[in-house]
Design a protein around this motif. Sequence first.
Motif, PDB file in Angstrom:
ATOM      1  N   PRO A 169      75.336  24.880   8.500  1.00 52.41           N
ATOM      2  CA  PRO A 169      76.235  24.092   7.642  1.00 52.41           C
ATOM      3  C   PRO A 169      77.436  23.522   8.386  1.00 52.41           C
ATOM      4  CG  PRO A 169      75.588  26.117   6.534  1.00 52.41           C
ATOM      5  CD  PRO A 169      75.096  26.223   7.946  1.00 52.41           C
ATOM      6  N   LEU A 177      72.783  17.836   7.782  1.00 53.75           N
ATOM      7  CA  LEU A 177      72.147  19.159   7.728  1.00 53.75           C
ATOM      8  C   LEU A 177      70.660  19.027   7.449  1.00 53.75           C
ATOM      9  CD1 LEU A 177      72.536  22.283   7.597  1.00 53.75           C
ATOM     10  CD2 LEU A 177      72.878  22.022   5.141  1.00 53.75           C
ATOM     11  N   TYR A 210      82.819  27.159   3.189  1.00 54.85           N
ATOM     12  CA  TYR A 210      82.472  25.854   3.728  1.00 54.85           C
ATOM     13  C   TYR A 210      80.966  25.643   3.700  1.00 54.85           C
ATOM     14  CZ  TYR A 210      82.235  21.906   6.932  1.00 54.85           C
ATOM     15  OH  TYR A 210      81.980  20.663   7.491  1.00 54.85           O
ATOM     16  N   VAL A 257      79.000  22.709   1.677  1.00 53.13           N
ATOM     17  CA  VAL A 257      78.121  21.756   2.368  1.00 53.13           C
ATOM     18  C   VAL A 257      76.743  21.731   1.732  1.00 53.13           C
ATOM     19  CG1 VAL A 257      76.940  21.322   4.549  1.00 53.13           C
ATOM     20  CG2 VAL A 257      79.378  21.842   4.534  1.00 53.13           C
ATOM     21  N   ILE A 258      76.228  22.898   1.405  1.00 51.97           N
ATOM     22  CA  ILE A 258      74.878  22.957   0.822  1.00 51.97           C
ATOM     23  C   ILE A 258      74.879  22.348  -0.579  1.00 51.97           C
ATOM     24  CG2 ILE A 258      73.135  24.552  -0.057  1.00 51.97           C
ATOM     25  CD1 ILE A 258      73.763  26.333   2.330  1.00 51.97           C
ATOM     26  N   THR A 290      75.454  18.480   0.140  1.00 47.55           N
ATOM     27  CA  THR A 290      74.426  17.786   0.912  1.00 47.55           C
ATOM     28  C   THR A 290      73.033  17.957   0.308  1.00 47.55           C
ATOM     29  OG1 THR A 290      75.744  18.181   2.894  1.00 47.55           O
ATOM     30  CG2 THR A 290      73.452  17.525   3.208  1.00 47.55           C
ATOM     31  N   VAL A 291      72.702  19.176  -0.082  1.00 46.67           N
ATOM     32  CA  VAL A 291      71.333  19.463  -0.500  1.00 46.67           C
ATOM     33  C   VAL A 291      71.181  19.271  -2.003  1.00 46.67           C
ATOM     34  CG1 VAL A 291      69.512  21.209  -0.534  1.00 46.67           C
ATOM     35  CG2 VAL A 291      71.069  21.050   1.419  1.00 46.67           C
ATOM     36  N   LYS A 326      73.227  15.544  -3.156  1.00 45.27           N
ATOM     37  CA  LYS A 326      72.791  14.287  -2.564  1.00 45.27           C
ATOM     38  C   LYS A 326      71.272  14.179  -2.404  1.00 45.27           C
ATOM     39  CE  LYS A 326      77.001  13.253   0.030  1.00 45.27           C
ATOM     40  NZ  LYS A 326      77.602  13.056   1.381  1.00 45.27           N
ATOM     41  N   GLN A 327      70.624  15.271  -2.153  1.00 50.21           N
ATOM     42  CA  GLN A 327      69.186  15.202  -1.880  1.00 50.21           C
ATOM     43  C   GLN A 327      68.321  15.613  -3.064  1.00 50.21           C
ATOM     44  OE1 GLN A 327      67.990  17.097   1.753  1.00 50.21           O
ATOM     45  NE2 GLN A 327      69.816  16.426   2.872  1.00 50.21           N
TER      46      GLN A 327
END
Lengths: 702, 223
Positions: free
Chosen positions: A517, A548, B45, B49-50, B53-54, B57-58
């Motif tokens: 991350p 990532l 953090y 982020v996960i 991002t995951v 966004k995904q």
Amino acid sequence: MPPAPDKKNQPKPDSGKKTAKPQESKMSPAEMPDWLARISDTNPAESTGQPAADNQAPEDGAMPQWLQDLRASAQESAQADATPDSSGVDDLGIPDWLTSTGAQSQVGDETSGGDAAAPEMPQSEYQAQEVNPEEQAELQPESGEMPDWIRAMSPGNVSPTDISQKPGMVDESDTEGMPDWMQRLKPPDSPPAAPATASESNDVDWEAALRAENEARLAEARQHNAEFLAELESSQKAAELEATLETAPESELEQAALAEEVPEEGTAMPDWVRELMPPAGIQGRQGAGSPIDESDRKDLPDWLREAVPGGSPLGGPTLPGPASEGESGLQVPAWMSELRPVADGRPDAASRMEEVTEGAGPLAGVRGVLPASPIVTQPHMLAAAAAVPGSGARIFESVLAARQEVTAPVGVAQKRGLLSARHWIYLAILFAALIPVLVLQGDNAGLGVIAQNTPLTDERSTAGFFAKLKALSTDSTVLMAFDYEPGQSMEMDPAAHAIVGYLSAHNVNAIAVSTTPAGPRMAQDILASGTAANPNWKQGQNYVNAGLIPGQEKGLNGLSRQWLNSTQSDFEGNLLSQSSLASRVKGFNDLALVIVLAGSDEALRPWMQQVQPNVRTPFVGAVSAAVDLISQNDVGATQLAATMPGLAGTAEFELLSGQPALAAHLADAQSFVQLAVFAIIVIANLGVLLDLLRKRRTAAAE
Amino acid sequence: MDALPDIAGIWIGVVLTLFVLTYLVKDNVMFRLAQSLLVGTAIGYGSAVILNTVLWKQLLVPLVSDFDHYSPLLLPLLLGVGLVVFKLLPGWSGSFLGNISLGYLFGIGAALAIGGAVNSVLAKQVGQTILGVGGADILGWINSLIILVGTLGALLSFRFTTEENNRVMRLYSRLAQGWGRIGRGFIMIAFGAILANVLAARIAALVGQLYFIFHDALSTIIK
């Protein structure tokens, strides 16, 4: 337990003269104990030289009337029988041992030596004489073999006065269950006062002689007991008894020891037995008369030391007297109670012939009780018990000793002050690192960096890594994997900066990914530094931070097969489809090189297992120094073309690329610290070695 | 001149570095504070982020924007929700609905790990060791011989069998025992080299951090 073997009972050469009276006693001379031989010696008939086979009757005044009648009837019966039964039992059913007892009774009447074996009998055996003669008759062995203690209990050893004072012992009611041969032995129906009157005239003489002889035999018995104990101590039997004592529960041993205690005088004991009682100090069974002094008491266990006061003879009058189970407060276990006689109070005759029945104490009536006297009078073999039998125990002891040796100096060092030897090592390393950082300001010191002075030829290391990057053409694309943690950035960031700086300087495109991350954040900063170094190297056009790759092995396996999803956005949030670079690259086949920046083996391994086998693109690694050796396996397997290990490898790369930077500067400090650590290890080992030599010399001198 | 947030960040880093270094003297509150901050910020953090991002966004954004095209993403969504819900709720922790997600996760992970190990370690590394025996010159032969002896000796050093009465097996056992001792020496040398490399990595971290303190931080004060 049968009585202890008596050395006095062993055949003696002078006993051969008794072989002349086989009809009087079935016992052979060799089997005759010497105490019986002494009794025979005191026979006035023998002393006068008359053969014993004559069976000379004693003087009328020395024999009770009823005994004379009994003997007369027995002689008549013997005459009626032509020959004696060779099996030891005559036609009347009288066993030969009883016949010999009758003969002994004659001798006993004359010499009062029937009690000669009394000192050899245990206390319980004395009490066994109170058993009804009818019971004794039933319990006599049929084989004709009779142990000494039974022989001592025979009527021949009983004073005629004692028998005469108990006229009710054989009454009419008792004769109903009496066998014929016993009824023939029954005295005539004359008044009981008659034999008593006949014996009263001799009471003073033979009782005085009895006492004198008894005292002499008691003294002899003490010596005999001492000899027996000495012999027993060295024999295998002593070892067995010792093992039994060690394995037996302590409570049982206490009860066994208490069972050996002698009952108080005058309790349920006839006068004649009381007179035969040995004096205090030699009571008890075998060897019980051995006094225990203070030195011996130290060897005794605690429970026995408490039971035996110092200076008092074991089993002496200081011990508690006979008491019932309830009085003594001792709890006899159930298995011990089962050893007691059943309803009729009599065990079977065979076992009674071989075992001793306790007559007093909490184990009264129990057969086969192990006598504690021979055991407790021996010094307790603590030394043998403390011996280490096996090597496992020695190893355990050595481990314990080693731990003590290790822990002691640490505790001493911690008490001396704030700074221990460990803290001094920390300070030495700190100063070794600070000196180059603060003093050496040159970026090209290159201490310990090989590339400074010698050309790099190892194609598997930094030289090979640099060669792979040097071979990249302009506008080619590489994939950079930022797989290290922020804590490893001090070692890995210089490598990443050096690589990105070289790529940006040569207009090589880069796509950055990360499986951690924190990786995308660090990658973005480093890629931005490339733009700072070369403004023409722009984001989206020359480099893309794809961000990532989730899922570790699964994500990387999918990346190797399907590449990046066009709908995926980069670190800035822009779709990859909007990037010209990302649009041009459709898979690994469009990549010229894969650069893995791995801070650990766990970060490098998924790339080698999930991606590299599936693609044809060459791989190089910029790895931490901790991973360098392990990564050599991948290099040897040609999975990695080359590696750039740690800060030193980065410094070499900077020097090779002609752009010395942070790594080249920090390489001096790292070299200083490594030299300091090397010196500390060598000096410490020398100090330990000298200390060992000094200790050996001191030990040799002592 | 650096911006004030950058300067503040540098000095916060300096202070936290000194807090960590105080552990060398003794375990104390300052070290534990820095330790807790490191763990907390790393987890926070990483989670952020996960999530961003995951999950966002995904997964969620594609589903909301174009459900027909990205409808297959419902399957991983259901698996993830099932794992979170049925394993976190106390009354549903033993439900098979949560085990489905775990089974998929562990099953795929184990299969990929085994397959990767066979492909990369067993096949390639062992094959390269075999093919690597020999060389163009005498040094290549010596190097190949050392690799062969060391590799086989290291494998024989992990031999845990009892000696048999058979003469051939006894001879093999003694040979393997002696060769295993040589391999154990190779293992010890490798462990020593790994330890030295780990030490070098830690020294690099120390030197880099000291450079950060005495160069980057002091440069904000002393020009």
